[in-house]
Design a protein around this motif. Structure first.
Motif, PDB file in Angstrom:
ATOM      1  N   ARG A 140      -6.269   0.152   0.171  1.00  0.00           N
ATOM      2  CA  ARG A 140      -6.679  -0.599  -0.831  1.00  0.00           C
ATOM      3  C   ARG A 140      -8.001  -1.537  -0.012  1.00  0.00           C
ATOM      4  O   ARG A 140      -8.982  -1.606  -0.652  1.00  0.00           O
ATOM      5  CB  ARG A 140      -5.684  -1.683  -1.409  1.00  0.00           C
ATOM      6  CG  ARG A 140      -4.825  -0.709  -2.260  1.00  0.00           C
ATOM      7  CD  ARG A 140      -3.841  -1.712  -3.062  1.00  0.00           C
ATOM      8  NE  ARG A 140      -4.632  -2.703  -3.928  1.00  0.00           N
ATOM      9  CZ  ARG A 140      -4.937  -2.455  -4.875  1.00  0.00           C
ATOM     10  NH1 ARG A 140      -4.822  -0.970  -5.703  1.00  0.00           N
ATOM     11  NH2 ARG A 140      -5.836  -3.148  -5.615  1.00  0.00           N
ATOM     12  N   LEU A 195     -10.756   0.834   0.479  1.00  0.00           N
ATOM     13  CA  LEU A 195     -11.749   1.187  -0.746  1.00  0.00           C
ATOM     14  C   LEU A 195     -12.222   0.033  -1.600  1.00  0.00           C
ATOM     15  O   LEU A 195     -13.354   0.013  -2.158  1.00  0.00           O
ATOM     16  CB  LEU A 195     -10.708   1.782  -1.747  1.00  0.00           C
ATOM     17  CG  LEU A 195     -10.111   3.122  -1.278  1.00  0.00           C
ATOM     18  CD1 LEU A 195      -8.886   3.679  -2.303  1.00  0.00           C
ATOM     19  CD2 LEU A 195     -11.329   4.118  -1.346  1.00  0.00           C
ATOM     20  N   SER A 196     -11.688  -1.299  -1.100  1.00  0.00           N
ATOM     21  CA  SER A 196     -12.381  -2.590  -1.862  1.00  0.00           C
ATOM     22  C   SER A 196     -13.834  -2.711  -1.280  1.00  0.00           C
ATOM     23  O   SER A 196     -14.502  -3.631  -1.536  1.00  0.00           O
ATOM     24  CB  SER A 196     -11.571  -3.426  -1.837  1.00  0.00           C
ATOM     25  OG  SER A 196     -11.070  -4.122  -0.529  1.00  0.00           O
ATOM     26  N   CYS A 214     -11.883   0.625  -5.150  1.00  0.00           N
ATOM     27  CA  CYS A 214     -10.606   0.265  -5.235  1.00  0.00           C
ATOM     28  C   CYS A 214     -10.490  -0.215  -6.845  1.00  0.00           C
ATOM     29  O   CYS A 214      -9.339   0.148  -7.307  1.00  0.00           O
ATOM     30  CB  CYS A 214     -10.191  -0.861  -4.336  1.00  0.00           C
ATOM     31  SG  CYS A 214      -8.607  -1.220  -4.367  1.00  0.00           S
TER      32      CYS A 214
END
Length: 163
Positions: free
Chosen positions: A74, A77-78, A99
């Protein structure tokens, strides 16, 4: 994600039995709605896995590391900007990060009426991949011919390559 225990057939089959076919996805939605540990309208990727599958059923003790590995994915992906719309039936919804797109896709699956089944897979980057050091998410909707309403989500998490 530390791809090894999560990229095997045993893990994939265990998870996908919750999301596919539609009858299984409906059972999972009912189980999540009955749980005090999750809120479907605000659901995020990774929150529902341990509710749908008790840790004792996970292969190779992989549940033990799930929160840590999911958190790493996470975070990674963020940091990746997104320019892809959520789906053909919601072209104006363009989540800010990869994300956010992942979360929006799984929310769409669990909160649609009827829910939208998913087929998930976790793989590991090849050492020669351009971004082999980071997580990647591949999201592909399937549609009925002539319709913009999705009928299935193919969700692939690509984990970093590690020697």
């Amino acid at each position: 994600m530390g791809g090894k225990p999560y990229s095997g057939k045993a893990f994939r089959d265990l998870m996908n039995a919750n999301y596919f076919p539609l009858a299984n996805m409906k059972k999972s939605v009912a189980k999540l709605k009955a749980s005090d540990d999750i809120d479907l309208p605000t659901l995020e990727y990774g929150q529902y896995h341990l509710i749908l599958n008790p840790p004792s059923r996970w292969p190779q003790g992989s549940a033990k590391y799930w929160h840590k590995e999911k958190g790493r994915a996470r975070l990674d992906l963020s940091t990746q900007p997104n320019t892809v719309p959520l789906s053909r039936d919601e072209p104006g919804v363009i989540p800010l990060t990869r994300c956010d797109l992942l979360d929006a896709c799984v929310r769409k699956c669990f909160n649609s009426e009827p829910p939208i089944p998913m087929k998930t897979n976790i793989i590991v980057h090849a050492p020669s991949d351009a971004y082999a050091h980071r997580h990647e998410i591949r999201l592909e909707w399937e549609y009925k011919k002539g319709s913009d309403k999705p009928t299935l989500l193919y969700l692939t998490m690509v984990c970093p390559y590690k020697d």
